[in-house]
Write an enzyme that holds these catalytic residues in place. Structure first.
Site, short mmCIF file in Angstrom:
data_model
loop_
_atom_site.label_atom_id
_atom_site.label_comp_id
_atom_site.label_asym_id
_atom_site.label_seq_id
_atom_site.Cartn_x
_atom_site.Cartn_y
_atom_site.Cartn_z
N ASN A 47 30.98 22.16 3.50
CA ASN A 47 30.37 22.42 2.60
C ASN A 47 30.82 24.02 2.41
O ASN A 47 31.32 24.45 3.50
CB ASN A 47 28.95 22.56 2.95
CG ASN A 47 28.11 21.19 2.35
OD1 ASN A 47 28.84 20.38 1.77
ND2 ASN A 47 27.06 20.88 2.74
N HIS A 107 26.72 14.20 -3.86
CA HIS A 107 28.20 14.73 -4.20
C HIS A 107 28.77 14.02 -5.14
O HIS A 107 30.13 13.87 -5.19
CB HIS A 107 29.16 14.70 -2.96
CG HIS A 107 28.59 15.90 -1.89
ND1 HIS A 107 28.97 17.13 -1.86
CD2 HIS A 107 27.64 15.60 -0.81
CE1 HIS A 107 28.16 17.57 -0.77
NE2 HIS A 107 27.51 16.78 -0.32
FE1 HDE Z 1 27.37 14.30 3.28
N1 HDE Z 1 27.54 12.39 2.56
N2 HDE Z 1 25.81 13.57 4.51
N3 HDE Z 1 27.01 15.87 4.19
N4 HDE Z 1 29.04 14.87 2.52
C1 HDE Z 1 28.47 11.94 1.66
O1 HDE Z 1 29.59 10.04 1.46
C2 HDE Z 1 25.58 12.41 4.73
C3 HDE Z 1 26.02 16.50 5.15
C4 HDE Z 1 29.51 16.10 2.35
O2 HDE Z 1 33.91 14.50 -1.92
C5 HDE Z 1 28.28 10.46 1.41
O3 HDE Z 1 31.68 9.66 0.27
C6 HDE Z 1 24.31 12.04 5.92
C7 HDE Z 1 26.49 17.72 5.85
C8 HDE Z 1 30.40 16.08 1.36
O4 HDE Z 1 33.70 12.77 -1.33
C9 HDE Z 1 27.28 9.91 2.24
C10 HDE Z 1 24.13 13.18 6.10
C11 HDE Z 1 27.62 17.93 5.08
C12 HDE Z 1 30.46 15.01 0.60
C13 HDE Z 1 26.84 11.11 2.97
C14 HDE Z 1 25.06 14.36 5.35
C15 HDE Z 1 27.91 16.95 4.25
C16 HDE Z 1 29.47 14.18 1.26
C17 HDE Z 1 28.07 10.34 -0.17
C18 HDE Z 1 22.86 13.89 7.00
C19 HDE Z 1 28.59 19.28 5.29
C20 HDE Z 1 31.12 14.47 -0.37
C21 HDE Z 1 29.36 9.93 -0.72
C22 HDE Z 1 23.31 13.67 8.22
C23 HDE Z 1 28.85 19.54 6.34
C24 HDE Z 1 32.47 14.09 -0.04
C25 HDE Z 1 30.32 9.89 0.36
C26 HDE Z 1 33.68 13.85 -1.26
C27 HDE Z 1 29.19 12.74 0.91
C28 HDE Z 1 26.12 11.05 3.94
C29 HDE Z 1 24.91 15.54 5.47
C30 HDE Z 1 29.06 17.46 3.23
C31 HDE Z 1 26.18 9.24 1.66
C32 HDE Z 1 23.95 10.78 6.34
C33 HDE Z 1 25.74 18.40 6.74
C34 HDE Z 1 31.20 17.39 1.22
O5 HDE Z 1 27.78 9.14 3.13
#
Ligand code: HDE
Length: 696
Positions: free
Chosen positions: A146, A73
């Site tokens: 999302n 993201h």
């Molecule tokens: Fe994320 N995800 N994610 N994700 N995610 C990040 O955090 C993570 C997942 C989502 O505008 C990171 O700040 C893991 C699902 C958004 O700043 C990080 C798993 C969904 C955003 C991270 C998921 C998301 C992130 C990277 C698996 C939809 C951007 C930068 C379990 C429900 C937020 C940050 C923004 C961002 C980890 C799966 C949505 C690495 C471990 C499912 C919208 O922490």
């Protein structure tokens, strides 16, 4: 403002320096600067001196301007706004934000793509992040969602593999912001749980027209907990006021070249125009009995609960009415964390959510460099807060007084904050589940039934787009066995789809993949899953590209601009010269774009109004021909004013005109034309203009 002669400029000329009511440039220590153009040297042509503290500080700061981009993201854009409650949920949750109808809560939203790096283009085929920070009176609550309600994987353990596979391949560092490559489809075709998500990302949901025209979803099942400790399961939905809308794939590819900032510019422009993006907050609420009787496990993030089964209850609205002042300070430094919840909201045991709760703090520390990232204005709560956490890099909000621990005996005056069992956050009391196991539950094993349901809920044109997208993506995959393995999964979703894709790839249809649980065919289609069925039927909030040339009928052009304005939409004028065009009534109409800077892919519909004298000149121009043929190929509504005939003849479209091509003979046609733009696309054209459709 008085000007006076200052130090010598780079060419030895005397520079003009402002004096009077402007701020004086200073160093970051506040020392006024006399010369910001030249470093301090020993002699005019001599070496730079170490003692030049101003140069040293300036270059030092510049060298450290970058912070690590988000690991996923990375490409995103944010805006401020508010959430307004329209229905009280006091009986269902004690969350303060859901108590008083009409109350507004400050919000910040960041939209993003997932795979691309920070500088990648907006129209990548990708999931969009929809992360909402709500600054409630009882703490910050982040719904980090999302624009697609399901996810690729069921267990957070697989997240690094998924993202590694989707990102540029590690040896060559390409392709950027694309899933159309071997590693991605290799991983996906070995991960049957991703098949439902594959249907969503191959649909037009992955190429939204605007952030304003996409839905948002919390994805996981959460809990709302009331004052008595009673829990209700909840799924969060954001429904866009402007309806759902996406672009065509060929259009997305061209938008990425014409305006890689298409989505961020759209958000910025809409807010600047006072046309505030808005969504309804809808909740699917259900109890344990429903969860127990539902066909799938509510803890499995690869499944939806159809809206027909549990209706979406609208309880509020989210309005984005303020752009950021500084992109870095706000959009880049905002730190969303799924574990930021408030009393009255709680997690479930969804293994993806549990993993996320652990992950987000890590990423913020890595990116922002200090556990004090909550001190940054964009991340700080708006409600009072008090705790004994202290020190660390860049501590900016520091407690005063002697007590920095508790319990303490410094009394109510000096002892600092105390816990409050009544107001404080309490986790929902859930009975433990059983033995310690590294296992995927059987209730997560059906990987195809909802993929089937999604596909069968689409209109024929949307189904075609899914097939086209699969053929496109897999045709970029070099290994035939990976292509074939993907088709073997598609056979468990829809035989016709699988055959279309195999045919498009020139593949022999393989055997179906072995399914852990036989795919079901009895799940009824859900209208809520289709974009076309949830389109707006109005041109409000959209943009007409009006191509004009000298001598264009002034009354017609003005009537058209007025009709678009009255429909709540925007017009952008495109002309051979950026200075504009002289209309038949002698008025000069300024242009927003020169023709090759304003291709039709940037607009929701187009109109071309030339004149007898300017028509032949337009008809020989390649950019103008592209303007028309692209609009036609992308199934847009096209207004054809006087002077369009030579262009139609040159582009060969004269014989193909259909009901989506509307005559604009005079001013009286303007209103009817704008009213006809409501469906946004004339999809009936596509099967007649696309080889893939014929092949299918
Ligand atoms: Fe994320 N995800 N994610 N994700 N995610 C990040 O955090 C993570 C997942 C989502 O505008 C990171 O700040 C893991 C699902 C958004 O700043 C990080 C798993 C969904 C955003 C991270 C998921 C998301 C992130 C990277 C698996 C939809 C951007 C930068 C379990 C429900 C937020 C940050 C923004 C961002 C980890 C799966 C949505 C690495 C471990 C499912 C919208 O922490």
């Amino acid at each position: 403002m008085e000007m006076f002669d200052g130090p010598l400029g780079p060419g030895g000329e005397t520079r003009q320096v402002a004096e009077g009511d402007v701020d004086v440039l200073t160093t970051s220590q506040g020392v006024p600067v006399a010369d910001d153009q030249n470093s301090l040297k020993q002699g005019a042509r001599g070496p730079t001196l170490l003692e030049d503290f101003h140069f040293r500080e300036k270059i030092f700061h510049f060298d450290h301007e970058r912070i690590p981009e988000r690991v996923v993201h990375a490409r995103g854009y944010g805006a401020h706004g508010y959430f307004e409650l329209t229905e009280s949920l006091a009986e269902i949750t004690r969350a303060d934000i859901f108590q008083r109808v009409g109350e507004k809560t400050e919000a910040f939203v960041r939209f993003s793509t997932v795979a691309g790096s920070k500088g990648s283009a907006d129209l990548a085929r990708d999931v969009r992040g929809f992360a909402v920070k709500l600054y409630t009176k009882e703490g910050n609550w982040d719904i980090v969602g999302n624009n697609i309600p399901v996810f690729f994987i069921q267990d957070a353990m697989k997240f690094p593999d998924l993202i590694h596979a989707a990102k540029p391949e590690p040896d060559r560092a390409f392709p950027q912001a694309q899933t159309a490559h071997d590693n991605f489809w290799d991983f996906i075709s070995l991960t049957p749980e991703s098949m439902h998500m594959v249907m969503w990302i191959m649909s037009d949901r992955a190429i939204p027209r605007s952030f304003r025209t996409m839905e948002g979803f919390g994805v996981h099942t959460f809990r709302l907990v009331n004052a008595d400790g009673k829990s209700t399961f909840v799924k969060f939905h954001w429904k866009p006021k402007f309806g759902l809308q996406s672009v065509a794939w060929n259009e997305a590819v061209k938008i990425n070249g014409a305006d890689p900032d298409f989505h961020r510019r759209d958000l910025w422009d809409a807010i600047e125009a006072g046309d505030f993006p808005e969504w309804e907050l809808g909740l699917q609420l259900f109890d344990q009995d429903f969860a127990d009787s539902f066909d799938f496990d509510v803890l499995d993030a690869t499944k939806i609960i159809p809206e027909e089964l549990v209706p979406v209850r609208v309880v509020g609205r989210l309005v984005l009415d303020r752009r950021v002042d500084n992109f870095f300070a706000e959009t880049e430094q905002v730190a969303f964390c799924t574990q930021n919840i408030v009393p009255g909201v709680d997690f479930t045991n969804d293994p993806l959510l549990q993993g996320r709760n652990f992950s987000y703090l890590d990423t913020q520390l890595k990116r922002l460099g200090s556990p004090n990232f909550t001190h940054l204005p964009i991340n700080a709560p708006r409600c009072p807060f008090a705790h004994f956490q202290q020190d660390g890099h860049m501590a900016m909000r520091n407690p005063v007084g002697r007590a920095n621990y508790e319990p303490n005996s410094w009394g109510p005056e000096n002892g600092g904050p105390r816990e409050d069992p009544n107001r404080g956050f309490r986790s929902f009391q859930e009975a433990p589940q059983g033995d310690k196991l590294r296992i995927r539950p059987e209730s997560f094993a059906d990987h195809y039934s909802q993929a089937k349901q999604f596909y069968h809920s689409q209109t024929p044109i949307e189904q075609k787009h899914i097939g086209d997208a699969l053929v496109f993506e897999l045709s970029k995959v070099e290994r035939p066995d990976i292509r074939s393995r993907m088709v073997s999964h598609l056979l468990n979703i829809d035989e016709d789809l699988a055959k279309t894709v195999a045919n498009g790839l020139g593949l022999v249809v393989p055997k179906p993949a072995i399914a852990a649980v036989a795919p079901r065919s009895d799940l009824p289609p859900s209208d809520a899953l289709s974009i076309v069925k949830n389109g707006p039927q109005s041109f409000a909030g959209r943009k007409l590209g009006l191509l004009v040339a000298d001598g264009a009928d002034g009354a017609l052009v003005k009537a058209l601009i007025k009709a678009v304005d009255e429909a709540g939409a925007m017009v952008e004028i495109i002309a051979p010269k950026i200075g504009g065009a002289t209309l038949s009534d002698g008025t000069m109409l300024g242009a927003h774009q020169k023709i090759d800077g304003g291709p039709s892919v940037l607009y929701d519909a187009v109109a071309i109004i030339a004149s007898e004298s300017s028509a032949p000149m337009l008809a020989m121009d390649a950019a103008t021909k592209d303007f028309l043929t692209d609009a036609f190929a992308h199934c847009k509504f096209i207004g054809l004013g006087p002077g369009a005939d030579p262009l139609l003849a040159k582009t060969g479209l004269a014989a193909d005109l259909d009901e989506g091509c509307l005559a604009l003979a005079s001013a009286k046609d303007a209103k009817a034309f704008v009213a006809a733009l409501g469906p946004l696309r004339f999809w009936a054209r596509e099967p007649l203009t696309d080889l893939d459709a014929l092949a299918a």
